[in-house]
Every structure is written in structure tokens, then in C-alpha cells.
Design a protein around this motif. Structure first.
Motif, short mmCIF file in Angstrom:
data_model
loop_
_atom_site.label_atom_id
_atom_site.label_comp_id
_atom_site.label_asym_id
_atom_site.label_seq_id
_atom_site.Cartn_x
_atom_site.Cartn_y
_atom_site.Cartn_z
N ALA A 1 0.84 -1.21 0.00
CA ALA A 1 0.00 0.00 0.00
C ALA A 1 0.87 1.25 0.00
CB ALA A 1 -0.91 0.00 1.23
N PRO B 1 -9.15 3.95 -3.61
CA PRO B 1 -7.94 3.16 -3.81
C PRO B 1 -7.97 2.42 -5.14
CG PRO B 1 -9.37 2.09 -2.21
CD PRO B 1 -9.98 3.43 -2.52
N MET C 1 -5.99 -0.60 -7.38
CA MET C 1 -5.10 -1.74 -7.15
C MET C 1 -4.68 -2.34 -8.49
SD MET C 1 -6.91 -3.48 -3.84
CE MET C 1 -5.35 -4.03 -3.17
N SER D 1 -1.34 -0.93 -4.17
CA SER D 1 -2.57 -0.18 -3.88
C SER D 1 -2.23 1.30 -3.68
CB SER D 1 -3.22 -0.73 -2.60
OG SER D 1 -4.30 0.08 -2.19
N THR E 1 -3.68 4.85 -2.42
CA THR E 1 -4.75 5.26 -1.51
C THR E 1 -4.90 6.77 -1.47
OG1 THR E 1 -3.23 5.32 0.37
CG2 THR E 1 -4.37 3.25 -0.03
N GLU F 1 -7.40 -1.17 2.67
CA GLU F 1 -6.27 -1.82 2.00
C GLU F 1 -5.00 -1.62 2.80
OE1 GLU F 1 -7.54 -3.52 -0.11
OE2 GLU F 1 -9.32 -2.42 -0.68
#
Length: 425
Positions: free
Chosen positions: A207, A240, A242, A256, A258, A279
Motif C-alpha cells: 500500500a 484506492p 489496485m 494499492s 490510496t 487496504e
């Protein structure tokens, strides 16, 4: 709220600087950030901005009468239609200032809500913004407008006799909030199903987090080749995104991107966007992206770490810090930053724009998500066909023997694969 089909609105940004405030931020960078926030809305034209020194807050008007008159002249001369105040404004202060200046007024929370409303794309994001906006509006129903203090008769269908308009409006908001919560519960349930299906994929989740405008989306695009909306604008990303990427080692991870964090984020939004940041809670590695060229980079870093802590992200979670935008540094300052990063563990200086430092960062990510393997023997029943198939799909079965109740399966797997397996039904 602002409507986005109108012509461009002329806006002026004010940052109240209360020297007695223990949480006071440096006023000039704070004003610069507030102007950038305003610029994130496409239908605003910021025609001016000021830091307003405040010896103390005036309960009814926020500012003193002299400063109010001075600003009224400025707004009139510049044909200002909207004033954005970078801080909290009570409903009474808002009403009085709007009346005095003859303009529309938004405080910091209202402005951030407008940006979130403009940026949210997924159904969950839209619902969260609506709920946050309604919660905010509900707090503005405290004698903010005189018509809300009237008694109204009513026949008992909508509100009982003698119910005030303010009570009726508050009740209507509560009913709408309940409807939105039910809708959100369905959306979140669907999201959980998606997360459960991802649990069957043995890829670590990486992330990207950081202060808004730190360059996360630009880095995400460079790493994944995705066309995520990346612009030099605060809150450019709200939902988010991905993508799967293949590391130089051949390992695969899910990256990911964010929503950016920000100081003084309204409490309604911290709560409302917790699910958007799920996430991060599930991440196997957190990459904290910092704009190292920003004068307030240390304060921004503290804000990010505080919010991560508030979200419940464990302090022991693996974390890599990335000093981005080295391309904006020059001379001795640039050399000092690069040398400092080179001496520290889990710290990498990069430029997501030029690609500088990408190889070292990718190698570090690969090393962090690399999981030692352990041997284990599993006893599976005849009804565990899906689990058995999953183990073979992963290529981690070293031997299988029939048993009275099914199979004894020897596996060589990582802790991550073991955890994913435990989630299978």
C-alpha cells in the motif's frame, strides 16, 4: 454545496493565525496548502489569499470589526463571491460573516467535503462522502439561520404540532443518514467478498500512503503502468486503485494507491473513509511516500503517521519510507538528502517523475515481501476439494498421501500463503 455546472466562482482564501493556539501551524505554508486545496476544485478561481493574525477569536464574528471592514472592501474591489476560511467556523460566525461581506463562506471542513464530493468515484466513496456531508450539515443546524427557529403547526404526518423547523430538518438528515448507512453496509459487504476472493491469491499487498500531493499516484503509475489520475493537485486520488506488478525477482505483488492524508482532517471524514483505507490495514508492506522538497515535509510525515496509528495500523507493520521529488532539489540540499537516505535503513530517495531510484526501491519491496518458507503436513478431508486444489495451484505441495479420512498433504509455504489458506472456506 457548490454546484459544478456553474461558471467559475471567484474565491479568496483566509488562514486565521491564532498565536495562542497550541496546535498552531506555520501560517505561510498553511495558507499555501489551503490555496492548493481550493485549486483542487475545478470551478473555483482563487483571486487572492491572506494570513489574518488573530489576537483572540471573536465568538460572533471570528475576526475583529476593523479587520472585517477592511476585508469587506478587499472582497468588493476584487468581486469575490466565495470566501474560504482555513479553519473551523461556527454556524453563527458563518451567518454573520456572510451577511456582513455579502458572500458565500466555507470553512476548512466544508471545503474538504466539496473536494471529496468532486473526486469520489466508487459507489462506496460516494456514499461515504454523502454521509460525511450530512453529518457536517447536521452540526450547522444550531441557530445558523433564523428560519430554523420558527415553530410550525404540522398535522402529525411529518412532525408533531409545535415541532420547530430545526428539529424537523435534523430528523430528516438522521433519516437520510440511516438510509445511506444501509446502502453502505451492502456495498461494504460486496467489498468484503472481493477482499475474500483476493485472499485466495497468494500475492502480497503493498500500500502506498502519504500526505496528499506527495506523488503517490505518479509513483503508482510508474510502477504499474496504470493510467491513474495523477496531477499536481491535492486529493487527486480518493478511491484506492489496485494493480498487480511483477518485481525484478519475478515475484508478483498487488500495489494499492490510496487517498492522501492531510492535517486537520475533519473527524467526520476520518471515520467515513476508514473503509476506503482498509487496504492499508490489510497490507503486507506499507510504503510511506513523502514530498521531500516540501518545506513542511516533517510535519506532513507526522500527520501521516498519526492517522495511520488512529486507523489501527500496527506499529510493527513493515514500512518503507520513500523521499520523493528529488528532481525538485538542487545543489547541496539535494546531495545532503541523497547521502542521508543512503545511510539509513528502509529509506529510499527517488523521483517518480524521472525514475531515479526506482531499481533500489523495487529491490527493497521485493526483499520486504519475501517470506521464509516452512514445511508443514496438513490433514484434509474428502470434502476439502477446493482447499486441496488451491494448494496444488500454488505449487507448494511436496508430497501427498491418502489417509482414512482423505489426504495428508506435505506443503512448503510462506506465512502469507498459510494465512491465505486459513481464510479459505
Amino acid at each position: 454545496m457548490l454546484t459544478h455546472d456553474k461558471p467559475v466562482t471567484r474565491a479568496w482564501v483566509l488562514h486565521p493565525d491564532l498565536k495562542s493556539d497550541p496546535a498552531r501551524r506555520a501560517p505561510e505554508p498553511a495558507l499555501e496548502e489551503a490555496v492548493a486545496l481550493a485549486a483542487a476544485l475545478p470551478d473555483l478561481d482563487v483571486v487572492g489569499s491572506d494570513v489574518v493574525r488573530l489576537p483572540k477569536i471573536q465568538p460572533g464574528m471570528l475576526f475583529g470589526s476593523g479587520k472585517i471592514d477592511e476585508l469587506k472592501t478587499v472582497f468588493h474591489d476584487n468581486e469575490v463571491e466565495l470566501v474560504l476560511i482555513d479553519g473551523p467556523v461556527t454556524p453563527v460566525q458563518q451567518r454573520n460573516l456572510e451577511k456582513k461581506w455579502g458572500v458565500k463562506l466555507l470553512d476548512r471542513t466544508g471545503l474538504i467535503l466539496e473536494i471529496f464530493s468532486d473526486r469520489a468515484r466508487t459507489s462506496e466513496g460516494v456514499l461515504q462522502v454523502e454521509m460525511a456531508a450530512l453529518s457536517y450539515q447536521r452540526t450547522r443546524l444550531v441557530r445558523a439561520w433564523t428560519h430554523l427557529e420558527r415553530q410550525r403547526g404540522g398535522l402529525g404526518f411529518v412532525g408533531g404540532p409545535g415541532e420547530t423547523q430545526i428539529e424537523a430538518d435534523r430528523r430528516a438528515i438522521d433519516e437520510q443518514l440511516n438510509r445511506l448507512r444501509k446502502q453502505l453496509a451492502k456495498v461494504v459487504k460486496t467489498r468484503e467478498l472481493h477482499r475474500a476472493s483476493r485472499a485466495k491469491v497468494p500475492f502480497p499487498i503493498v500500500a502506498l500512503v502519504g500526505y496528499t500531493n506527495a506523488g503517490k499516484s505518479t509513483l503508482f503509475n510508474r510502477l504499474t503502468g496504470a493510467e491513474v489520475f495523477a496531477k499536481d493537485m491535492l486529493f487527486a486520488t480518493l478511491d484506492p486503485t489496485m494493480r498487480k506488478i511483477i518485481l525484478p525477482t519475478g515475484d508478483e505483488v498487488i500495489m494499492s494507491d490510496t487517498v492522501g492524508f492531510i492535517s486537520d482532517l475533519p473527524t467526520q471524514l476520518v471515520a467515513a473513509f476508514r473503509a476506503t483505507l482498509e487496504e492499508v490495514l490489510d497490507a503486507d508492506l506499507i510504503v510511506h511516500v513523502r514530498d521531500i522538497s516540501h518545506p513542511q515535509t516533517e510535519e506532513q510525515s507526522q500527520d501521516v503517521m498519526t492517522i495511520l496509528h488512529d486507523l489501527g495500523v500496527a506499529e510493527e507493520a513493515p514500512l518503507i519510507e520513500v523521499w520523493n521529488k528529488t528532481d525538485l532539489l538542487e545543489g547541496e540540499e539535494r546531495d545532503a538528502i541523497l547521502n542521508q537516505a543512503a545511510r539509513m535503513d528502509d529509506l529510499y530517495a527517488i523521483s517518480a517523475v524521472s525514475g531515479e531510484g526506482m531499481d533500489a526501491l523495487l529491490a527493497a519491496i521485493a526483499e520486504k515481501v519475501k517470506d521464509p518458507r516452512s514445511e508443514e503436513t496438513l490433514s484434509l478431508g474428502f470434502a476439502d476439494g477446493k482447499k486441496r486444489a488451491w494448494l496444488f495451484d500454488q505449487g507448494i505441495v511436496t508430497e501427498e498421501r491418502p489417509s482414512d479420512d482423505g489426504y495428508d498433504v506435505d506443503v512448503l509455504w510462506t506465512n502469507l500463503q498459510k494465512e491465505r489458506f486459513s481464510r479459505l472456506e
